[in-house]
Design an enzyme around this catalytic site. Structure first.
Site, PDB file in Angstrom:
ATOM      1  CG  ASN A 142       6.479  -1.696  -2.854  1.00  0.00           C
ATOM      2  OD1 ASN A 142       6.668  -2.107  -1.718  1.00  0.00           O
ATOM      3  ND2 ASN A 142       6.242  -2.498  -3.875  1.00  0.00           N
ATOM      4  NE  ARG A 143       5.305  -3.136   2.573  1.00  0.00           N
ATOM      5  CZ  ARG A 143       4.505  -3.627   1.630  1.00  0.00           C
ATOM      6  NH1 ARG A 143       4.885  -3.624   0.360  1.00  0.00           N
ATOM      7  NH2 ARG A 143       3.311  -4.101   1.950  1.00  0.00           N
TER       8      ARG A 143
ATOM      9  CG  HIS B 120       1.054   1.769  -1.754  1.00  0.00           C
ATOM     10  ND1 HIS B 120       2.046   1.569  -2.679  1.00  0.00           N
ATOM     11  CD2 HIS B 120       0.389   0.584  -1.648  1.00  0.00           C
ATOM     12  CE1 HIS B 120       1.990   0.322  -3.126  1.00  0.00           C
ATOM     13  NE2 HIS B 120       1.010  -0.299  -2.516  1.00  0.00           N
TER      14      HIS B 120
ATOM     15  CG  HIS C  36      -2.318  -0.657  -6.084  1.00  0.00           C
ATOM     16  ND1 HIS C  36      -2.978  -1.838  -5.872  1.00  0.00           N
ATOM     17  CD2 HIS C  36      -1.245  -0.666  -5.255  1.00  0.00           C
ATOM     18  CE1 HIS C  36      -2.352  -2.536  -4.946  1.00  0.00           C
ATOM     19  NE2 HIS C  36      -1.286  -1.858  -4.555  1.00  0.00           N
TER      20      HIS C  36
ATOM     21  CE1 TYR D 168      -4.853  -5.797  -5.379  1.00  0.00           C
ATOM     22  CE2 TYR D 168      -6.073  -3.730  -5.473  1.00  0.00           C
ATOM     23  CZ  TYR D 168      -5.171  -4.564  -4.826  1.00  0.00           C
ATOM     24  OH  TYR D 168      -4.592  -4.164  -3.642  1.00  0.00           O
TER      25      TYR D 168
ATOM     26  CG  ASP E   6       3.187  -7.957  -1.643  1.00  0.00           C
ATOM     27  OD1 ASP E   6       3.391  -7.217  -2.639  1.00  0.00           O
ATOM     28  OD2 ASP E   6       2.878  -7.510  -0.519  1.00  0.00           O
TER      29      ASP E   6
ATOM     30  CD  GLN F  39       5.748  -5.526  -5.123  1.00  0.00           C
ATOM     31  OE1 GLN F  39       6.827  -5.030  -5.461  1.00  0.00           O
ATOM     32  NE2 GLN F  39       5.603  -6.206  -4.001  1.00  0.00           N
TER      33      GLN F  39
ATOM     34  CD  GLU G 142       1.177  -2.872  -6.958  1.00  0.00           C
ATOM     35  OE1 GLU G 142       1.674  -1.911  -6.327  1.00  0.00           O
ATOM     36  OE2 GLU G 142       0.868  -3.949  -6.414  1.00  0.00           O
TER      37      GLU G 142
END
Length: 338
Positions: free
Chosen positions: A84-85, A110, A180, A182, A239, A274, A295
């Site tokens: 993430n950020r 990431h 990560h 999906y 998100d 997440q 996540e």
């Protein structure tokens, strides 16, 4: 349905620079998982539906070239050193400012331009699975400390995928890895995953600004579109990081596809989750909302947010984290729409 049991490995397509890549296959109690040494990627997860047919439910690509050509979605990868950020691409640790790679505007996301998802990991077989390891040197992507990290993928009895992380460092650093993958429980090639039914055991989220960096607030989900405390269908446009109510003690999320009957149950020791609906997929190679990411993580921008759970790792400490993705079949919908 014929199923196997055990762990095996084989050569996979190499990286563009010729670096060899291996693929490991784990199989137990109806679940088959394929893991790559490139990016510690979960390439595929196959589980049965209510009719007994086994199908792939994780979005993956057929060769290493595909992952190199499409790095941004992080299909099935282990992302880090920081998932993430990190706002502004910098943080202060013990009075020293560390500038890390800015790979999303002015922010870090990431792990940077050559994060864990783009490395080839060392692999060794362990009971019921495989352990992948690497060393991130001091200064890689701007992060301090020489970090030794491993991730172990195993299949529990019943076919649940267990992901266990461990790491040590020789200098103070920050660490926040995640997987990560999906998920599309109708099948990885079935189109949109919207309409899957979702429950998340969280009463709060961490709101973000226009750059998707947390503001530092904790916002109640009650009365908002973010409230999944009761099972309901997933729509587009998510998100967001959820502040989990009781991580480590009970399942934190459950995803269900009424058509196939497949259920994904998530358990984790991490404080956050997440939810990402992949609205920005552009058809190369998957269309918008083709999968839903769940996540497990510490919160975004924690190094700059002392009110968030700490992501600091120091010498002499060992980072450990566990997430389990369990699979089952349900005969009818929670909301009665079957």
């Amino acid at each position: 349905m014929t199923t196997g049991t055990g762990t095996r490995s084989e050569d996979f397509t190499p990286r563009a620079d010729g670096t060899p890549v291996r693929r490991w296959t784990l199989e137990r109690d109806g679940t088959r998982v394929r893991v790559l040494t490139y990016g510690a990627v979960v390439q595929s997860v196959e589980v049965p539906g209510r009719d007994g047919t086994r199908a792939g439910v994780a979005l993956g690509l057929p060769d290493t070239a595909g992952y190199e050509a499409h790095p941004g979605p992080y299909f099935g990868a282990l992302v880090g050193r920081y998932a993430n950020r990190i706002g502004g691409g910098s943080f202060v640790l013990d009075g020293r400012t560390h500038q890390v790679t800015r790979n999303e505007g002015r922010n870090h996301v990431h792990g940077g331009t050559r994060g864990f998802d783009k490395r080839v990991w060392e692999a060794e077989e362990v009971p019921d699975g495989v352990r992948l390891s690497l060393v991130a040197e001091d200064g890689e992507e701007g992060f301090p400390g020489r970090l030794a990290v491993s991730v172990t993928y195993t299949l529990d009895a019943g076919g649940a995928l267990r992901i266990g992380y461990r790491a040590t460092t020789d200098a103070p650093t920050v660490l926040n890895p995640t997987n990560h993958t999906y998920w599309n429980l109708a099948g990885a090639d079935s189109g949109s995953a919207l309409g899957h039914e979702l429950r998340i055991a969280a009463g709060l989220v961490t709101p973000v600004d226009a750059e998707s960096v947390p503001t530092g607030e904790f916002a109640p989900v009650e009365g908002t579109r973010f409230d999944f405390r009761e099972t309901r269908p997933v729509g587009p446009g998510y998100d967001v990081n959820y502040v989990l109510d009781r991580p480590g003690t009970e399942p934190v999320a459950e995803l269900y596809d009424a058509g196939s009957g497949r259920v994904l149950t998530v358990w984790t020791t991490e404080p956050g989750l997440q939810l990402y609906t992949a609205d920005h997929f552009d058809g190369r190679p998957f269309t918008a909302c083709a999968g839903i990411a769940l996540e497990t993580q510490h919160f975004p921008d924690s190094p700059n947010r002392p009110e968030f759970p700490s992501t600091v790792l120091r010498p002499g400490e060992e980072f450990t984290s566990t997430t389990v993705y369990g699979f089952s079949v349900r005969r009818e919908s929670v909301s009665g729409r079957d």
